[in-house]
Write a protein that holds these residues in place. Structure first.
Motif, PDB file in Angstrom:
ATOM      1  N   PHE A 259      19.224  -8.144   3.840  1.00  0.00           N
ATOM      2  CA  PHE A 259      19.624  -7.310   2.699  1.00  0.00           C
ATOM      3  C   PHE A 259      18.727  -7.550   1.501  1.00  0.00           C
ATOM      4  N   GLY A 260      18.477  -8.816   1.187  1.00  0.00           N
ATOM      5  CA  GLY A 260      17.619  -9.106   0.037  1.00  0.00           C
ATOM      6  C   GLY A 260      16.231  -8.540   0.190  1.00  0.00           C
ATOM      7  N   HIS A 261      15.656  -8.658   1.366  1.00  0.00           N
ATOM      8  CA  HIS A 261      14.307  -8.149   1.577  1.00  0.00           C
ATOM      9  C   HIS A 261      14.283  -6.627   1.667  1.00  0.00           C
ATOM     10  N   ALA A 262      15.337  -6.039   2.225  1.00  0.00           N
ATOM     11  CA  ALA A 262      15.425  -4.578   2.242  1.00  0.00           C
ATOM     12  C   ALA A 262      15.530  -4.037   0.824  1.00  0.00           C
ATOM     13  N   ALA A 263      16.299  -4.714  -0.040  1.00  0.00           N
ATOM     14  CA  ALA A 263      16.401  -4.293  -1.437  1.00  0.00           C
ATOM     15  C   ALA A 263      15.056  -4.419  -2.143  1.00  0.00           C
ATOM     16  N   HIS A 264      14.301  -5.461  -1.781  1.00  0.00           N
ATOM     17  CA  HIS A 264      12.959  -5.622  -2.364  1.00  0.00           C
ATOM     18  C   HIS A 264      12.048  -4.478  -1.934  1.00  0.00           C
ATOM     19  N   GLU A 265      12.094  -4.124  -0.665  1.00  0.00           N
ATOM     20  CA  GLU A 265      11.284  -2.996  -0.192  1.00  0.00           C
ATOM     21  C   GLU A 265      11.742  -1.697  -0.842  1.00  0.00           C
ATOM     22  N   ALA A 266      13.060  -1.551  -1.041  1.00  0.00           N
ATOM     23  CA  ALA A 266      13.576  -0.361  -1.713  1.00  0.00           C
ATOM     24  C   ALA A 266      13.075  -0.283  -3.147  1.00  0.00           C
ATOM     25  N   GLU A 267      12.922  -1.435  -3.788  1.00  0.00           N
ATOM     26  CA  GLU A 267      12.375  -1.451  -5.143  1.00  0.00           C
ATOM     27  C   GLU A 267      10.934  -0.943  -5.150  1.00  0.00           C
ATOM     28  N   ALA A 268      10.154  -1.347  -4.146  1.00  0.00           N
ATOM     29  CA  ALA A 268       8.779  -0.861  -4.042  1.00  0.00           C
ATOM     30  C   ALA A 268       8.752   0.640  -3.777  1.00  0.00           C
ATOM     31  N   ILE A 269       9.680   1.125  -2.958  1.00  0.00           N
ATOM     32  CA  ILE A 269       9.770   2.562  -2.699  1.00  0.00           C
ATOM     33  C   ILE A 269      10.111   3.305  -3.990  1.00  0.00           C
ATOM     34  N   ALA A 270      11.067   2.767  -4.731  1.00  0.00           N
ATOM     35  CA  ALA A 270      11.484   3.411  -5.981  1.00  0.00           C
ATOM     36  C   ALA A 270      10.329   3.540  -6.950  1.00  0.00           C
TER      37      ALA A 270
END
Length: 373
Positions: free
Chosen positions: A33-44
């Protein structure tokens, strides 16, 4: 064990170990979850939409759960070896066969990938000394600022291997004295780390107070061996309360008087206690977690390999048309599926081969239970 065997339709193994397996899945999913949220931040940032804020949860607490589980499992599976000739060799051979093959394989794939697709890496690969230290589980500086191996997640394995060495040393003694020596060693290292901070990389790493979390797990295993059990309702409450304590609660979060290893280590211990000391069966709805827990090591190590390319695929085909929460759910599914396949096709066969070809046979010793004095 008092729980008995499970029905054939359930995951195999005693209920106590099934609960631990389910926790392994939860711990790995917290990290995912933490790393997926980090990747989502990069996508954003790429598509110009608001990012997901994962700060409501200590997602890194999955590591604390892993450490407590590790201490429990080491005592639970190896208690009868204490005081026997060659016990340390048997123990280390088993752990090396379990941990090293997949880690070395994925580290090598990461190094190969850095040669052909370096743009997929979030941080550059270090020099040959850093690479060698990564393979040998020796803490080393990456980029001159953080103690991380080539595969960043391997920092936890550097802790694990150090704990295994200390545990193997304790096995020269009978169980009680060995556990006492191990407890004194771990507490002493933590006190050194808190009282005498140092810039020497390996000493600074190995004396981090979170090493005590392994001791918490060892103590839970000793409690289990002494017959301590929790009613199912109490066990479930322990797991629930521990998970709630890992949320960032406004107004009472991060008290200055409570060190971080206790802030997360105590809830992690309560959670593991709920699973390990439960005298009931694992609930039916937890069976998928038990199954995923078998592949938790693959899930923990491999999910960055799945999430990083998924980021680019999402940007190209989904963009801003779908909320990033959907990306996180897809990331969970992709990471879980790919890791289960990796476990069944690669990790399990490799570990089995290494375990049966390299592990020494136990030497004759006292009857079970006689080494505990």
């Amino acid at each position: 064990m008092t729980a008995g065997t499970a029905r054939t339709s359930r995951p195999r193994g005693p209920a106590q170990l099934q609960g631990i397996q389910a926790l392994r899945a939860i711990a790995a999913l917290l990290v995912v979850f933490g790393h997926a949220a980090h990747e989502a931040e990069a996508i954003a940032a790429r598509i110009g939409v608001p990012a997901i804020d994962p700060s409501f949860l200590y997602w890194g607490s999955g590591v604390d759960i892993f450490f407590v589980i590790s201490g429990f499992i080491m005592v639970h599976t190896s208690a009868e070896l204490f005081g026997r000739p060659g016990a340390w060799r048997i123990f280390l051979a088993r752990r090396i066969a379990r941990i090293v093959p997949l880690y070395w394989l994925l580290t090598s794939l990461l190094l190969i990938g850095s040669l052909f697709v370096p743009q997929l890496l979030n941080v550059p690969i270090g020099d040959w000394q850093h690479i060698l230290a990564s393979y040998l589980f020796i803490p080393s500086l990456r980029g001159g600022s953080e103690i991380r191996p080539v595969m960043a997640l391997g920092w936890t394995l550097n802790f694990e291997m150090f704990f295994y060495l200390l545990f193997a040393g304790a096995m020269f003694l009978p169980l009680r004295r060995g556990m006492a020596a191990l407890a004194v060693t771990l507490l002493g290292l933590a006190l050194i780390g808190m009282a005498c901070p140092t810039t020497q990389v390996q000493v600074a790493f190995w004396t981090q107070p979170m090493i005590i979390e392994f001791l918490f797990g060892c103590l839970l295993a000793l409690a289990y061996r002494h017959g301590i059990r929790l009613p199912p309702a109490v066990a479930a409450a322990c797991v629930a309360l521990g998970l709630v304590a890992m949320l960032r609660l406004p107004g009472i979060d991060d008290p200055a008087w409570l060190p971080q290893f206790l802030r997360l280590g105590i809830p992690a211990t309560v959670i593991v206690a709920g699973a390990a000391l439960n005298r009931g069966d694992v609930p039916r709805h937890a069976w998928p977690l038990v199954a995923l827990g078998n592949a938790s090591y693959s899930l923990y190590l491999f999910h960055p390999f799945a999430l990083r390319p998924l980021r680019d695929i999402w940007i190209r085909f989904a963009g801003a048309s779908l909320p990033l929460e959907i990306y996180v759910l897809v990331a969970f599914a992709v990471a879980a599926l790919s890791s289960v396949l990796l476990y069944r096709l690669v990790e399990q066969p490799m570990s089995t081969w290494f375990r049966f070809s390299a592990a020494p046979r136990p030497a004759p010793g006292p009857m079970p239970g006689t080494t505990a004095t």
